[in-house]
Each structure stands twice: as structure tokens, then as C-alpha cells.
Design a protein around this motif. Structure first.
Motif, PDB file in Angstrom:
ATOM      1  N   ALA A  85       0.826  -1.199   0.000  1.00  0.00           N
ATOM      2  CA  ALA A  85       0.000   0.000   0.000  1.00  0.00           C
ATOM      3  C   ALA A  85       0.867   1.260   0.000  1.00  0.00           C
ATOM      4  N   GLU A  86       1.953   1.246   0.772  1.00  0.00           N
ATOM      5  CA  GLU A  86       2.845   2.401   0.813  1.00  0.00           C
ATOM      6  C   GLU A  86       3.494   2.647  -0.551  1.00  0.00           C
ATOM      7  N   LEU A  87       3.957   1.576  -1.184  1.00  0.00           N
ATOM      8  CA  LEU A  87       4.578   1.715  -2.502  1.00  0.00           C
ATOM      9  C   LEU A  87       3.559   2.180  -3.538  1.00  0.00           C
ATOM     10  N   ALA A  88       2.335   1.650  -3.447  1.00  0.00           N
ATOM     11  CA  ALA A  88       1.285   2.039  -4.395  1.00  0.00           C
ATOM     12  C   ALA A  88       0.930   3.510  -4.237  1.00  0.00           C
ATOM     13  N   THR A  89       0.866   3.981  -3.003  1.00  0.00           N
ATOM     14  CA  THR A  89       0.561   5.391  -2.768  1.00  0.00           C
ATOM     15  C   THR A  89       1.660   6.275  -3.335  1.00  0.00           C
ATOM     16  N   GLY A  90       2.903   5.848  -3.152  1.00  0.00           N
ATOM     17  CA  GLY A  90       4.023   6.603  -3.710  1.00  0.00           C
ATOM     18  C   GLY A  90       3.976   6.656  -5.224  1.00  0.00           C
ATOM     19  N   LEU A  91       3.659   5.514  -5.853  1.00  0.00           N
ATOM     20  CA  LEU A  91       3.566   5.482  -7.317  1.00  0.00           C
ATOM     21  C   LEU A  91       2.451   6.392  -7.822  1.00  0.00           C
ATOM     22  N   ALA A  92       1.338   6.396  -7.088  1.00  0.00           N
ATOM     23  CA  ALA A  92       0.194   7.205  -7.509  1.00  0.00           C
ATOM     24  C   ALA A  92       0.532   8.693  -7.536  1.00  0.00           C
ATOM     25  N   HIS A  93       1.512   9.085  -6.740  1.00  0.00           N
ATOM     26  CA  HIS A  93       1.908  10.492  -6.698  1.00  0.00           C
ATOM     27  C   HIS A  93       3.085  10.805  -7.626  1.00  0.00           C
ATOM     28  N   SER A  94       3.723   9.779  -8.164  1.00  0.00           N
ATOM     29  CA  SER A  94       4.909  10.017  -8.993  1.00  0.00           C
ATOM     30  C   SER A  94       4.737   9.574 -10.443  1.00  0.00           C
ATOM     31  N   MET A  95       3.675   8.839 -10.744  1.00  0.00           N
ATOM     32  CA  MET A  95       3.431   8.358 -12.099  1.00  0.00           C
ATOM     33  C   MET A  95       2.035   8.748 -12.543  1.00  0.00           C
ATOM     34  N   SER A  96       1.864   8.940 -13.837  1.00  0.00           N
ATOM     35  CA  SER A  96       0.529   9.186 -14.371  1.00  0.00           C
ATOM     36  C   SER A  96      -0.278   7.896 -14.342  1.00  0.00           C
ATOM     37  N   LYS A  97      -1.588   8.042 -14.397  1.00  0.00           N
ATOM     38  CA  LYS A  97      -2.454   6.860 -14.413  1.00  0.00           C
ATOM     39  C   LYS A  97      -2.156   5.986 -15.633  1.00  0.00           C
ATOM     40  N   ASN A  98      -1.909   6.612 -16.782  1.00  0.00           N
ATOM     41  CA  ASN A  98      -1.618   5.837 -17.984  1.00  0.00           C
ATOM     42  C   ASN A  98      -0.328   5.036 -17.831  1.00  0.00           C
ATOM     43  N   ASP A  99       0.677   5.631 -17.176  1.00  0.00           N
ATOM     44  CA  ASP A  99       1.941   4.919 -16.980  1.00  0.00           C
ATOM     45  C   ASP A  99       1.771   3.755 -16.012  1.00  0.00           C
ATOM     46  N   VAL A 100       0.960   3.939 -14.975  1.00  0.00           N
ATOM     47  CA  VAL A 100       0.695   2.847 -14.028  1.00  0.00           C
ATOM     48  C   VAL A 100      -0.028   1.704 -14.733  1.00  0.00           C
ATOM     49  N   LEU A 101      -1.051   2.045 -15.508  1.00  0.00           N
ATOM     50  CA  LEU A 101      -1.808   1.014 -16.223  1.00  0.00           C
ATOM     51  C   LEU A 101      -0.930   0.303 -17.233  1.00  0.00           C
ATOM     52  N   ASP A 102      -0.100   1.065 -17.932  1.00  0.00           N
ATOM     53  CA  ASP A 102       0.849   0.486 -18.882  1.00  0.00           C
ATOM     54  C   ASP A 102       1.806  -0.472 -18.170  1.00  0.00           C
ATOM     55  N   GLY A 103       2.356  -0.033 -17.041  1.00  0.00           N
ATOM     56  CA  GLY A 103       3.276  -0.885 -16.301  1.00  0.00           C
ATOM     57  C   GLY A 103       2.614  -2.163 -15.822  1.00  0.00           C
ATOM     58  N   TYR A 104       1.404  -2.038 -15.318  1.00  0.00           N
ATOM     59  CA  TYR A 104       0.649  -3.212 -14.850  1.00  0.00           C
ATOM     60  C   TYR A 104       0.427  -4.203 -15.991  1.00  0.00           C
ATOM     61  N   LEU A 105      -0.049  -3.720 -17.120  1.00  0.00           N
ATOM     62  CA  LEU A 105      -0.341  -4.611 -18.245  1.00  0.00           C
ATOM     63  C   LEU A 105       0.926  -5.220 -18.834  1.00  0.00           C
ATOM     64  N   ASN A 106       2.050  -4.582 -18.650  1.00  0.00           N
ATOM     65  CA  ASN A 106       3.309  -5.098 -19.182  1.00  0.00           C
ATOM     66  C   ASN A 106       3.945  -6.167 -18.314  1.00  0.00           C
ATOM     67  N   VAL A 107       3.537  -6.276 -17.054  1.00  0.00           N
ATOM     68  CA  VAL A 107       4.231  -7.181 -16.146  1.00  0.00           C
ATOM     69  C   VAL A 107       3.326  -8.271 -15.565  1.00  0.00           C
ATOM     70  N   VAL A 108       2.013  -8.135 -15.732  1.00  0.00           N
ATOM     71  CA  VAL A 108       1.085  -9.075 -15.116  1.00  0.00           C
ATOM     72  C   VAL A 108       1.177 -10.451 -15.769  1.00  0.00           C
ATOM     73  N   GLU A 109       0.865 -11.475 -14.990  1.00  0.00           N
ATOM     74  CA  GLU A 109       0.970 -12.864 -15.459  1.00  0.00           C
ATOM     75  C   GLU A 109      -0.346 -13.356 -16.056  1.00  0.00           C
ATOM     76  N   PHE A 110      -0.236 -13.998 -17.210  1.00  0.00           N
ATOM     77  CA  PHE A 110      -1.350 -14.718 -17.804  1.00  0.00           C
ATOM     78  C   PHE A 110      -1.032 -16.205 -17.675  1.00  0.00           C
ATOM     79  N   SER A 111      -1.918 -17.078 -18.080  1.00  0.00           N
ATOM     80  CA  SER A 111      -1.629 -18.496 -17.956  1.00  0.00           C
ATOM     81  C   SER A 111      -0.618 -18.928 -19.010  1.00  0.00           C
TER      82      SER A 111
END
Length: 209
Positions: A85-111
Motif C-alpha cells: 500500500a505504501e509503494l502504491a501510494t508513492g507510485l500514484a503520486h509520482s506516475m501518471s495513471k496511464n503509466d501505471v496502467l501500462d506498467g501493470y499490463l506489461n508485467v502481469v501474469e497470464f496463464s
């Protein structure tokens, strides 16, 4: 802009509808998930996309060569959740929403040992992240919740049912029209017959530091 709008919309609709309003951690979503789960409804997670990005980045990038650290990253402990939660709060203040979503979609696991939406688009549909259609995007977004259960090869019916839940969520939040939702639900899974095809040269659409 190299990820189809349908993919972005599908992820937000099913994983974190308040993504563009919350500041990394969503107390409302957490309470809603706790109430839903306590009443015996379908299990809902309280983690935001930003929190999931933190968790997946730690597991799949930072600690990918350290099994012990990965176990800690996955542990269901208060300490891990507070750190996340602490890291997520920090990211929310230092990255744009589009960059966060981009990062999430680039690293998340599929089957199928597939990580990141570009690799997933290739592995399951023989296409790119930029070209994903609504039913394709919904299938991939739904798989993230449980990559094994919603594997379209091993569990095609469960995968389709989950895909249709994502499509319905997209319609509920206004990402697609009811007519588009009906057409997407009517579409076959249409995954590669010989897949998932894992290509070692597939890279995230935007490189991660």
C-alpha cells in the motif's frame, strides 16, 4: 498508445473501476470486497491496479531470481500488504495513471507462463496488444484473476464465462455499448489452435526500468 483501448478498458472495468479516481489505495473498494466476501458472494479482491502493479513488479521483475523473496511478495501478511500500500501510494503520486496502467499490463501474469499483454496477445491470438478486440481483451483481462482456472485451453467454458463477466463489466461502466457487449459475448474464444505460443523475443510495449 500501443495497447488497444479495449484492453485498457477491460482491465479497469474488471480489476479497479475507481482506478482513475483513487490514489493508489482504494478504501471504498477494500470495504466493498470485505462485505461481499463476508456475505458469501463471488470473491472480490480489494487491491487496486496500482497495488497489483507493485506486487507483480516485485514478483516478476525485482525478485524473479529469488524464490524466497517471491514467497514473501505473495504472503498474506499485514506487513506485506502495508508495504504494498505504501509503494502504491508513492507510485500514484509520482506516475501518471496511464503509466501505471501500462506498467501493470506489461508485467502481469497470464496463464501458460506468459507475462505482459504484448506476449499474451501473441501467445493466444497471434496478434499485437495494439490490435486486440473487445472479446480478446476481455478474455485476457479475465485470466489475470486466476490464470490456471481461466486458461482457455484447459478450461474453455470457465474462460468464456469469465470473459463474458468482463464484457458485462465493460458495458456497466460505459466502455462499450450494450450492442457491442452482445456481439462480443457471441464471439467464439478463437484462440490459436496450437497455443499458447510463447515467443522469447516478445518484449513489453514500453520497456520497464
Amino acid at each position: 498508445d500501443a495497447i488497444a483501448p479495449a484492453m485498457q478498458a477491460a482491465a479497469v472495468a474488471i480489476e479497479d473501476r475507481r482506478f482513475y479516481d483513487e490514489a493508489g489505495v482504494d478504501p471504498i473498494g477494500t470495504v466493498r470486497a470485505l462485505v461481499s466476501n463476508s456475505l458469501g458472494s463471488a470473491t472480490q479482491g480489494g487491491s487496486t491496479i496500482t497495488q497489483q502493479y507493485v506486487k507483480n513488479y516485485l514478483i516478476n521483475v525485482v525478485d524473479r531470481e529469488n524464490p524466497a523473496a517471491q514467497r514473501a511478495d505473495r504472503s498474506d501478511t499485514l506487513g506485506r500488504k502495508v508495504r504494498e500500500a505504501e509503494l502504491a501510494t508513492g507510485l500514484a503520486h509520482s506516475m501518471s495513471k496511464n503509466d501505471v496502467l501500462d506498467g501493470y499490463l506489461n508485467v502481469v501474469e497470464f496463464s501458460g507462463n506468459v507475462y505482459g499483454v504484448e506476449a499474451a496477445a501473441h501467445a493466444y491470438f497471434g496478434t499485437t496488444a495494439a490490435a486486440l478486440t473487445v472479446p480478446q481483451a476481455a478474455l485476457l483481462a479475465g485470466m489475470v484473476n486466476n490464470p490456471n482456472l481461466y486458461d482457455p485451453y484447459d478450461h474453455p467454458q470457465q474462460a468464456k464465462d469469465r470473459r463474458d463477466v468482463v464484457i458485462a463489466a465493460m458495458a456497466q461502466v460505459g466502455s462499450i455499448t450494450p450492442a457491442q457487449a452482445a456481439a462480443a459475448k457471441a464471439a467464439p474464444l478463437d484462440v490459436r489452435p496450437d497455443g499458447p505460443v510463447v515467443a522469447v523475443d516478445v518484449r513489453p510495449v514500453v520497456g520497464q526500468d
